[in-house]
Design a protein around this motif. Sequence first.
Motif, PDB file in Angstrom:
ATOM      1  N   LEU A   1       1.649   5.285  -0.269  1.00 12.47           N
ATOM      2  CA  LEU A   1       0.698   4.674  -1.195  1.00 12.47           C
ATOM      3  C   LEU A   1      -0.539   4.204  -0.432  1.00 12.47           C
ATOM      4  CD1 LEU A   1       0.606   3.971  -4.253  1.00 12.47           C
ATOM      5  CD2 LEU A   1       1.414   1.682  -3.633  1.00 12.47           C
ATOM      6  N   LYS A   2      -1.699   4.671  -0.844  1.00 11.31           N
ATOM      7  CA  LYS A   2      -2.926   4.320  -0.144  1.00 11.31           C
ATOM      8  C   LYS A   2      -3.637   3.129  -0.777  1.00 11.31           C
ATOM      9  CE  LYS A   2      -3.727   9.043   1.488  1.00 11.31           C
ATOM     10  NZ  LYS A   2      -4.649  10.210   1.479  1.00 11.31           N
ATOM     11  N   SER A   3      -3.620   3.046  -2.095  1.00 14.48           N
ATOM     12  CA  SER A   3      -4.263   1.936  -2.791  1.00 14.48           C
ATOM     13  C   SER A   3      -3.596   1.723  -4.145  1.00 14.48           C
ATOM     14  CB  SER A   3      -5.764   2.197  -2.990  1.00 14.48           C
ATOM     15  OG  SER A   3      -5.962   3.234  -3.925  1.00 14.48           O
TER      16      SER A   3
ATOM     17  N   LEU B   1       1.092  -5.559   2.471  1.00 13.19           N
ATOM     18  CA  LEU B   1       2.391  -5.460   1.822  1.00 13.19           C
ATOM     19  C   LEU B   1       3.405  -4.749   2.718  1.00 13.19           C
ATOM     20  CD1 LEU B   1       3.947  -6.056  -0.791  1.00 13.19           C
ATOM     21  CD2 LEU B   1       3.235  -3.807  -1.633  1.00 13.19           C
ATOM     22  N   ARG B   2       2.961  -3.726   3.416  1.00 12.93           N
ATOM     23  CA  ARG B   2       3.864  -3.019   4.332  1.00 12.93           C
ATOM     24  C   ARG B   2       4.358  -3.945   5.436  1.00 12.93           C
ATOM     25  NH1 ARG B   2      -0.338   1.090   4.388  1.00 12.93           N
ATOM     26  NH2 ARG B   2       0.081   2.683   2.796  1.00 12.93           N
ATOM     27  N   VAL B   3       3.443  -4.735   5.997  1.00  6.83           N
ATOM     28  CA  VAL B   3       3.819  -5.683   7.050  1.00  6.83           C
ATOM     29  C   VAL B   3       4.787  -6.721   6.512  1.00  6.83           C
ATOM     30  CG1 VAL B   3       2.954  -7.463   8.618  1.00  6.83           C
ATOM     31  CG2 VAL B   3       1.656  -5.345   8.313  1.00  6.83           C
ATOM     32  N   LEU B   4       4.496  -7.239   5.302  1.00  8.53           N
ATOM     33  CA  LEU B   4       5.356  -8.249   4.689  1.00  8.53           C
ATOM     34  C   LEU B   4       6.746  -7.696   4.419  1.00  8.53           C
ATOM     35  CD1 LEU B   4       5.608 -11.093   3.452  1.00  8.53           C
ATOM     36  CD2 LEU B   4       4.839 -10.115   1.283  1.00  8.53           C
ATOM     37  N   LYS B   5       6.808  -6.464   3.936  1.00 10.83           N
ATOM     38  CA  LYS B   5       8.094  -5.834   3.647  1.00 10.83           C
ATOM     39  C   LYS B   5       8.936  -5.701   4.910  1.00 10.83           C
ATOM     40  CE  LYS B   5      10.691  -1.877   3.058  1.00 10.83           C
ATOM     41  NZ  LYS B   5      11.065  -0.778   3.977  1.00 10.83           N
ATOM     42  N   ASP B   6       8.313  -5.297   5.996  1.00  9.28           N
ATOM     43  CA  ASP B   6       9.035  -5.167   7.272  1.00  9.28           C
ATOM     44  C   ASP B   6       9.559  -6.510   7.753  1.00  9.28           C
ATOM     45  OD1 ASP B   6       8.516  -2.463   7.264  1.00  9.28           O
ATOM     46  OD2 ASP B   6       6.721  -2.623   8.508  1.00  9.28           O
TER      47      ASP B   6
ATOM     48  N   ARG C   1      -2.581  -9.039   0.144  1.00  9.41           N
ATOM     49  CA  ARG C   1      -3.810  -8.789  -0.607  1.00  9.41           C
ATOM     50  C   ARG C   1      -4.207  -7.316  -0.555  1.00  9.41           C
ATOM     51  NH1 ARG C   1      -7.715 -14.012   0.618  1.00  9.41           N
ATOM     52  NH2 ARG C   1      -6.108 -15.608   0.367  1.00  9.41           N
ATOM     53  N   SER C   2      -3.428  -6.521   0.137  1.00  5.97           N
ATOM     54  CA  SER C   2      -3.681  -5.087   0.231  1.00  5.97           C
ATOM     55  C   SER C   2      -2.357  -4.372   0.487  1.00  5.97           C
ATOM     56  CB  SER C   2      -4.677  -4.786   1.356  1.00  5.97           C
ATOM     57  OG  SER C   2      -4.116  -5.127   2.612  1.00  5.97           O
ATOM     58  N   ILE C   3      -2.374  -3.048   0.392  1.00  8.67           N
ATOM     59  CA  ILE C   3      -1.172  -2.265   0.635  1.00  8.67           C
ATOM     60  C   ILE C   3      -0.707  -2.417   2.079  1.00  8.67           C
ATOM     61  CG2 ILE C   3      -0.219   0.060   0.698  1.00  8.67           C
ATOM     62  CD1 ILE C   3      -0.548  -0.991  -2.091  1.00  8.67           C
TER      63      ILE C   3
ATOM     64  N   GLY D   1      -2.305 -10.663  -7.914  1.00 13.55           N
ATOM     65  CA  GLY D   1      -1.382 -10.282  -6.854  1.00 13.55           C
ATOM     66  C   GLY D   1       0.033  -9.995  -7.316  1.00 13.55           C
ATOM     67  N   THR D   2       0.316 -10.147  -8.619  1.00 15.75           N
ATOM     68  CA  THR D   2       1.682  -9.892  -9.096  1.00 15.75           C
ATOM     69  C   THR D   2       2.068  -8.417  -8.948  1.00 15.75           C
ATOM     70  OG1 THR D   2       0.814  -9.723 -11.353  1.00 15.75           O
ATOM     71  CG2 THR D   2       1.781 -11.833 -10.704  1.00 15.75           C
ATOM     72  N   ILE D   3       1.082  -7.538  -8.939  1.00 13.61           N
ATOM     73  CA  ILE D   3       1.393  -6.117  -8.760  1.00 13.61           C
ATOM     74  C   ILE D   3       1.974  -5.869  -7.368  1.00 13.61           C
ATOM     75  CG2 ILE D   3      -0.917  -5.462  -7.921  1.00 13.61           C
ATOM     76  CD1 ILE D   3      -0.534  -2.871  -9.622  1.00 13.61           C
ATOM     77  N   PHE D   4       1.518  -6.636  -6.367  1.00 14.50           N
ATOM     78  CA  PHE D   4       2.086  -6.528  -5.021  1.00 14.50           C
ATOM     79  C   PHE D   4       3.518  -7.058  -5.007  1.00 14.50           C
ATOM     80  CE2 PHE D   4      -2.531  -6.911  -3.933  1.00 14.50           C
ATOM     81  CZ  PHE D   4      -2.678  -5.636  -3.419  1.00 14.50           C
ATOM     82  N   MET D   5       3.758  -8.114  -5.783  1.00 14.53           N
ATOM     83  CA  MET D   5       5.107  -8.660  -5.887  1.00 14.53           C
ATOM     84  C   MET D   5       6.054  -7.647  -6.533  1.00 14.53           C
ATOM     85  SD  MET D   5       4.978 -11.777  -4.654  1.00 14.53           S
ATOM     86  CE  MET D   5       6.322 -12.714  -5.379  1.00 14.53           C
ATOM     87  N   SER D   6       5.544  -6.885  -7.502  1.00 13.35           N
ATOM     88  CA  SER D   6       6.359  -5.852  -8.153  1.00 13.35           C
ATOM     89  C   SER D   6       6.684  -4.720  -7.185  1.00 13.35           C
ATOM     90  CB  SER D   6       5.622  -5.304  -9.376  1.00 13.35           C
ATOM     91  OG  SER D   6       5.358  -6.328 -10.318  1.00 13.35           O
ATOM     92  N   LEU D   7       5.692  -4.306  -6.408  1.00 11.86           N
ATOM     93  CA  LEU D   7       5.923  -3.277  -5.395  1.00 11.86           C
ATOM     94  C   LEU D   7       6.941  -3.752  -4.357  1.00 11.86           C
ATOM     95  CD1 LEU D   7       2.231  -2.117  -4.844  1.00 11.86           C
ATOM     96  CD2 LEU D   7       4.089  -0.674  -5.685  1.00 11.86           C
ATOM     97  N   LEU D   8       6.845  -5.032  -3.985  1.00 11.69           N
ATOM     98  CA  LEU D   8       7.765  -5.609  -3.008  1.00 11.69           C
ATOM     99  C   LEU D   8       9.196  -5.606  -3.542  1.00 11.69           C
ATOM    100  CD1 LEU D   8       8.036  -7.050  -0.251  1.00 11.69           C
ATOM    101  CD2 LEU D   8       7.677  -9.218  -1.470  1.00 11.69           C
TER     102      LEU D   8
END
Length: 295
Positions: free
Chosen positions: A260-262, A101-106, A96-98, A137-144
């Motif tokens: 990326l901050k936000s 997303l960083r934690v999820l990516k790791d 739900r935030s950057i 939240g699809t934008i987070f999925m795209s970043l992922l």
Amino acid sequence: MRGKASWCFSYCSNILVMAAPRSIIIDIGKQRHEENAKEDSPTSKKPTGAKLDGRSLLSHWELAVAVSVFLLFCIGLFCVYSTMPAAEYGKIKLPRSISDLRVLKDNLATYAKDYRGQFILGYCSTYIFMQTFMIPGTIFMSLLAGALFGVIKGLVLVVVNATAGASCCYCLSKLIGKPLVNWLWPEKLRFFQAEIAKRREKLLNYMLFLRITPTLPNTFINLASPMVDIPFNVFFLATLIGLIPASYITVRAGLALGDLKSIKDLYDFKTLTVLFLIGSVSILPTILKRKRTYE
């Protein structure tokens, strides 16, 4: 196995919690507030038991279709998750935030590498589900996708899934979306309908312009397109091609999540200007044709 089932249920629940898009919630809240204010006015006439001109927002049939399709998607999503290999389920959740997303990516980097096929299936199912039902939240999925698969593979994955989800949303809206769109965005729908009527001859060009630029929200375009008689083939092709520029920007940003901050950093003035310039190319034939006609 019991732990996996528990996680699958928890993960699906996490998605369902986000299933009411914020924009729609805000619009509904504003309209209800306005309706309540009118009803509380001493000069207004209060209809007895009337809802949206004497009827509810969705008919019983439309509501049954909506619930059935939603449950069908949920069951399919649960089946996909239940067949995926074991992982540290407690650390996997929708971001739900950057920082999330960083934690999820790791946590997913090794998993996505070891079980690429299963992970992509789970990723695609989640993305299409969220896009179909307008879950934020699809934008987070795209970043992922960019962070895990790189620019080229990530871009293909995002564009294909976004197009599939938008197409599902189009079809669902064609069945039951008319009262919802008329209620949420009546003025915007009339504007959209008038613009489409003026551009029937170059409809694909105009739809490409809308997809490339942030002129109208993608959620509105997905829902309203069947209402204004945009053919599915035009909608599909414009979505497939038109989402590439913005998706490229998002996927590429996924390579540098640490910087990326936000989400707002993704679309600064320079980026929006580039998107509008690209979008202008798509409607250039229409502009030139009008100019020759007037001459």
